[in-house]
Write a protein that holds these residues in place. Sequence first.
Motif: not given
Length: 308
Positions: A186, A234, A236, A254, A257-258, A260
């Motif tokens: 994450t 779900n 990161s 990645q 960009e994600n 959490r």
Amino acid sequence: MNQTNINANKQLPPKHERHKMFGSVPAGPRTKPVEKEQMVDLQNTKKDFLFDLDAVGITNVKHPIKINSSMKPEIQTTIGTFRFSSSIGKGSKGTNMSRFTEQLDQYHNEGFAIDLETLKRFTKELAARLKQKDAEVEVTYPWFFERKGPFSDLAGMNHADATMKVQYHEDTGYDVEVSLKGTITTLCPCSKEISEYSAHNQRGQVTMSVKLTDDFDENQTDWKAALLEASESNASARIHPVLKRPDEKAVTEQAYENPRFVEDIVRLVAADLYELPYVEKFYVSCQNEESIHLHDAIAEVTYDKTQE
């Protein structure tokens, strides 16, 4: 002087004398029966022992098992850690512990492949062997699965801890619960938001426990892979055993960009579990080993679809 000469020069007393030096004593007289039929059976004493007991049995039983997987390797030999129990009424003093391991050995000799149908049969037979109305079997084991790098396609082995719990009662049938604890990456949304560049990330442990519907078909769906996908998709980023530089670049970007929070993880995983038709209720937790704090962060959610 070499080791051989050193040992040859030291004279030790005989082994039985050495045992006496360290406390061994001669065997005493044997007056009690040696035949099982003549021995006192305290566990089967019948009178009022004050309280019914919810569970009596054995735990932390390690044993080799076989498992099947929809992900490579599809057939695995691993080690299961078992817990066996049943309830007993206040009219019984105890249970016969040897019957748990006796049945485990019987199944092992027949080739103990762990799946839900086998555990259902095991649990029902265990209740009959114990002469009780109910029994419960729980087994936890490391499940391995192949994971390839996102760019290089180089493969290695990841693992998660899987748990299967089957409860049987002759009046109500079976309750089946499965759990998976997996590892994710994450990236902190707050760190990304307030920093001029970069953001700190951490390794998270996602634990999912779900109660399965009575009509769940393990031949159609690998619950381990389904729960793993709910946690990893779900996150990161996913955890990889083999990363070359292009892979590391892809995973790092990645995650960026994600972002959490732990709160985000449990809500997103819960949404995926909610959509699975064979899940009746579920529990999800995420615990992050923070990279810039000494504490961990944690979030949890429980939901019962049958109460809607």
